[in-house]
Design a protein around this motif. Structure first.
Motif, PDB file in Angstrom:
ATOM      1  N   SER A 151      73.951  48.760 128.857  1.00  0.00           N
ATOM      2  CA  SER A 151      72.559  49.305 128.273  1.00  0.00           C
ATOM      3  C   SER A 151      72.172  49.655 126.229  1.00  0.00           C
ATOM      4  N   LYS A 152      72.422  49.488 125.641  1.00  0.00           N
ATOM      5  CA  LYS A 152      72.330  49.743 124.357  1.00  0.00           C
ATOM      6  C   LYS A 152      72.681  48.791 123.610  1.00  0.00           C
ATOM      7  N   ALA A 153      72.943  47.437 124.024  1.00  0.00           N
ATOM      8  CA  ALA A 153      73.460  46.096 123.849  1.00  0.00           C
ATOM      9  C   ALA A 153      73.033  45.924 121.781  1.00  0.00           C
ATOM     10  N   ASP A 154      71.818  46.296 121.483  1.00  0.00           N
ATOM     11  CA  ASP A 154      71.336  46.019 120.468  1.00  0.00           C
ATOM     12  C   ASP A 154      71.523  47.399 119.500  1.00  0.00           C
ATOM     13  N   SER A 155      71.414  48.025 119.640  1.00  0.00           N
ATOM     14  CA  SER A 155      71.953  49.278 118.615  1.00  0.00           C
ATOM     15  C   SER A 155      73.347  48.910 118.310  1.00  0.00           C
ATOM     16  N   ILE A 156      74.473  48.430 119.693  1.00  0.00           N
ATOM     17  CA  ILE A 156      75.619  48.016 118.892  1.00  0.00           C
ATOM     18  C   ILE A 156      75.744  46.903 117.855  1.00  0.00           C
ATOM     19  N   LEU A 157      75.111  45.907 118.440  1.00  0.00           N
ATOM     20  CA  LEU A 157      75.155  44.944 117.241  1.00  0.00           C
ATOM     21  C   LEU A 157      74.299  45.024 116.008  1.00  0.00           C
ATOM     22  N   ARG A 158      73.615  46.476 116.270  1.00  0.00           N
ATOM     23  CA  ARG A 158      73.313  46.268 114.421  1.00  0.00           C
ATOM     24  C   ARG A 158      74.178  47.535 114.048  1.00  0.00           C
ATOM     25  N   GLU A 159      75.479  48.041 114.383  1.00  0.00           N
ATOM     26  CA  GLU A 159      76.081  48.822 114.229  1.00  0.00           C
ATOM     27  C   GLU A 159      77.533  47.862 113.492  1.00  0.00           C
ATOM     28  N   SER A 190      72.533  37.276 105.430  1.00  0.00           N
ATOM     29  CA  SER A 190      72.169  36.828 106.639  1.00  0.00           C
ATOM     30  C   SER A 190      73.149  36.525 107.371  1.00  0.00           C
ATOM     31  N   ASN A 191      73.267  36.875 109.253  1.00  0.00           N
ATOM     32  CA  ASN A 191      74.169  37.483 110.386  1.00  0.00           C
ATOM     33  C   ASN A 191      74.234  35.819 110.871  1.00  0.00           C
ATOM     34  N   ASP A 192      74.865  35.866 111.783  1.00  0.00           N
ATOM     35  CA  ASP A 192      74.953  34.537 112.428  1.00  0.00           C
ATOM     36  C   ASP A 192      73.908  34.603 113.815  1.00  0.00           C
ATOM     37  N   GLY A 193      72.942  35.136 113.841  1.00  0.00           N
ATOM     38  CA  GLY A 193      71.955  35.351 114.630  1.00  0.00           C
ATOM     39  C   GLY A 193      71.837  35.098 116.134  1.00  0.00           C
ATOM     40  N   SER A 194      73.675  35.863 116.643  1.00  0.00           N
ATOM     41  CA  SER A 194      74.449  35.622 117.718  1.00  0.00           C
ATOM     42  C   SER A 194      73.200  37.119 118.239  1.00  0.00           C
ATOM     43  N   SER A 195      72.848  37.214 120.142  1.00  0.00           N
ATOM     44  CA  SER A 195      72.629  37.934 120.464  1.00  0.00           C
ATOM     45  C   SER A 195      73.849  38.608 121.303  1.00  0.00           C
ATOM     46  N   SER A 196      73.503  39.645 122.269  1.00  0.00           N
ATOM     47  CA  SER A 196      74.187  40.313 122.863  1.00  0.00           C
ATOM     48  C   SER A 196      75.290  39.562 123.935  1.00  0.00           C
ATOM     49  N   GLU A 225      86.802  45.543 132.103  1.00  0.00           N
ATOM     50  CA  GLU A 225      87.467  45.596 130.367  1.00  0.00           C
ATOM     51  C   GLU A 225      86.695  45.704 130.007  1.00  0.00           C
ATOM     52  N   VAL A 226      87.379  45.793 128.509  1.00  0.00           N
ATOM     53  CA  VAL A 226      86.814  46.345 127.000  1.00  0.00           C
ATOM     54  C   VAL A 226      85.690  45.139 127.344  1.00  0.00           C
ATOM     55  N   LEU A 227      84.511  45.563 126.856  1.00  0.00           N
ATOM     56  CA  LEU A 227      83.438  44.490 125.933  1.00  0.00           C
ATOM     57  C   LEU A 227      83.762  44.710 124.345  1.00  0.00           C
ATOM     58  N   GLU A 228      83.591  43.582 123.918  1.00  0.00           N
ATOM     59  CA  GLU A 228      83.417  43.282 122.427  1.00  0.00           C
ATOM     60  C   GLU A 228      82.614  43.059 122.095  1.00  0.00           C
ATOM     61  N   PHE A 229      81.557  43.701 121.108  1.00  0.00           N
ATOM     62  CA  PHE A 229      80.375  43.081 120.099  1.00  0.00           C
ATOM     63  C   PHE A 229      80.819  42.114 119.078  1.00  0.00           C
ATOM     64  N   LYS A 230      80.214  41.374 118.419  1.00  0.00           N
ATOM     65  CA  LYS A 230      80.948  40.780 117.439  1.00  0.00           C
ATOM     66  C   LYS A 230      80.022  40.291 116.313  1.00  0.00           C
ATOM     67  N   ARG A 231      79.691  40.022 115.074  1.00  0.00           N
ATOM     68  CA  ARG A 231      79.187  39.696 114.187  1.00  0.00           C
ATOM     69  C   ARG A 231      79.723  38.956 113.051  1.00  0.00           C
ATOM     70  N   THR A 232      78.902  38.126 112.156  1.00  0.00           N
ATOM     71  CA  THR A 232      79.774  37.465 111.759  1.00  0.00           C
ATOM     72  C   THR A 232      78.323  37.657 110.229  1.00  0.00           C
ATOM     73  N   LEU A 233      78.140  37.611 109.093  1.00  0.00           N
ATOM     74  CA  LEU A 233      77.264  38.216 107.806  1.00  0.00           C
ATOM     75  C   LEU A 233      77.937  37.082 106.940  1.00  0.00           C
ATOM     76  N   TYR A 234      76.576  36.725 106.607  1.00  0.00           N
ATOM     77  CA  TYR A 234      76.675  35.587 104.985  1.00  0.00           C
ATOM     78  C   TYR A 234      75.914  36.564 104.184  1.00  0.00           C
ATOM     79  N   THR A 235      76.939  36.654 103.040  1.00  0.00           N
ATOM     80  CA  THR A 235      76.722  37.200 101.913  1.00  0.00           C
ATOM     81  C   THR A 235      76.341  36.607 100.143  1.00  0.00           C
ATOM     82  N   GLU A 236      75.751  36.359  99.397  1.00  0.00           N
ATOM     83  CA  GLU A 236      76.018  36.116  98.321  1.00  0.00           C
ATOM     84  C   GLU A 236      75.778  37.259  96.696  1.00  0.00           C
ATOM     85  N   PHE A 237      76.358  37.230  96.237  1.00  0.00           N
ATOM     86  CA  PHE A 237      76.220  38.281  94.986  1.00  0.00           C
ATOM     87  C   PHE A 237      76.642  37.528  93.892  1.00  0.00           C
TER      88      PHE A 237
END
Length: 240
Positions: A151-159, A190-196, A225-237
């Motif tokens: 139910s808190k998929a959005d918060s988990i994705l932010r984490e 920028s992140n990869d824009g994936s949703s929950s 089963e255990v759910l896995e929330f995954k994000r990929t973030l792209y950065t330039e420094f």
């Protein structure tokens, strides 16, 4: 103004333009390092979504629609005991079409088919077996899918975003250290824009056909089963 003075003015003016342009180009395109980071959060699901199908074929379309609607009404009355009608129950509109069956190398008309789908979100997983047992007592045609989620998929994705950023920053610092340079300010993020829905890769799904038969007995017993929330973030420094 003498010609020599005009030439000197033009030369100086051109030099100023060139220097300004170079500085502008340098500001717009500084030396930079590009890295990506990955963030993963694993949690147990706390809700399940059931897609319930109701389909009937009758010689008259009005009869098919009537029985489909009657079954849907029965199911909704049942589901209201396990969830909120406005928030947790979503019904599709009734669709009705001619139904054909492949018999003797030809498609033969067998009647009119009416069907409707109900999506229901159950928030108390301890009631899952009880609910599915009650559903099997109705005349539904089947359960199309059973998907566990959080139910808190959005918060988990932010984490997961924060973890991915820390991972990218760590990689940037290691690369900079190896190259004997220092990283500066962040230039791009920028992140990869994936949703929950895209990030919960370990969902449990199944399908069941009941063929409009009411069965008794217990409902399903499924260990999610255990759910896995995954994000990929792209950065330039910036590189100092």
């Amino acid at each position: 103004m003498k010609k020599e003075s005009i030439k000197l003015f033009i030369a100086c003016f051109s030099s100023i333009i060139l220097i300004t342009s170079c500085q502008s180009l340098s500001n717009e395109n500084p030396n930079r390092i590009r890295v990506s980071g990955e963030g993963k959060v694993r949690v147990m699901p706390d809700q399940v979504t059931l897609t319930i199908n109701t389909t009937f074929t009758k010689t008259r379309m009005v009869d098919a629609v009537r029985e489909t609607q009657a079954t849907v009404d029965t199911v909704i009355t049942l589901l209201e005991k396990y969830g909120n009608k406005q928030k947790d129950i979503k019904t599709s509109s009734v669709s009705a079409n001619k139904d054909y069956q492949y018999i003797g190398n030809t498609n033969k008309f067998i009647g009119y088919q009416a069907q409707q789908t109900i999506d229901f979100v159950l928030h108390d997983l301890s009631k899952f077996t009880e609910l599915t047992g009650k559903l099997l007592e109705t005349k539904i045609s089947g359960i199309g899918s059973i998907s566990f989620d959080h139910s808190k998929a959005d918060s988990i994705l932010r984490e997961a975003d924060l973890i991915a950023y820390d991972d990218a920053l760590k990689s940037a610092k290691k690369l900079a250290s190896r190259a004997d340079v220092k990283i500066g300010k962040l230039l791009f993020l920028s992140n990869d824009g994936s949703s929950s829905n895209q990030s919960t890769q370990n969902r449990t799904g199944m399908a069941l056909e009941t063929f409009n038969k009411a069965y008794g007995g217990e409902g399903f017993k499924i260990a999610p089963e255990v759910l896995e929330f995954k994000r990929t973030l792209y950065t330039e420094f910036e590189i100092k």
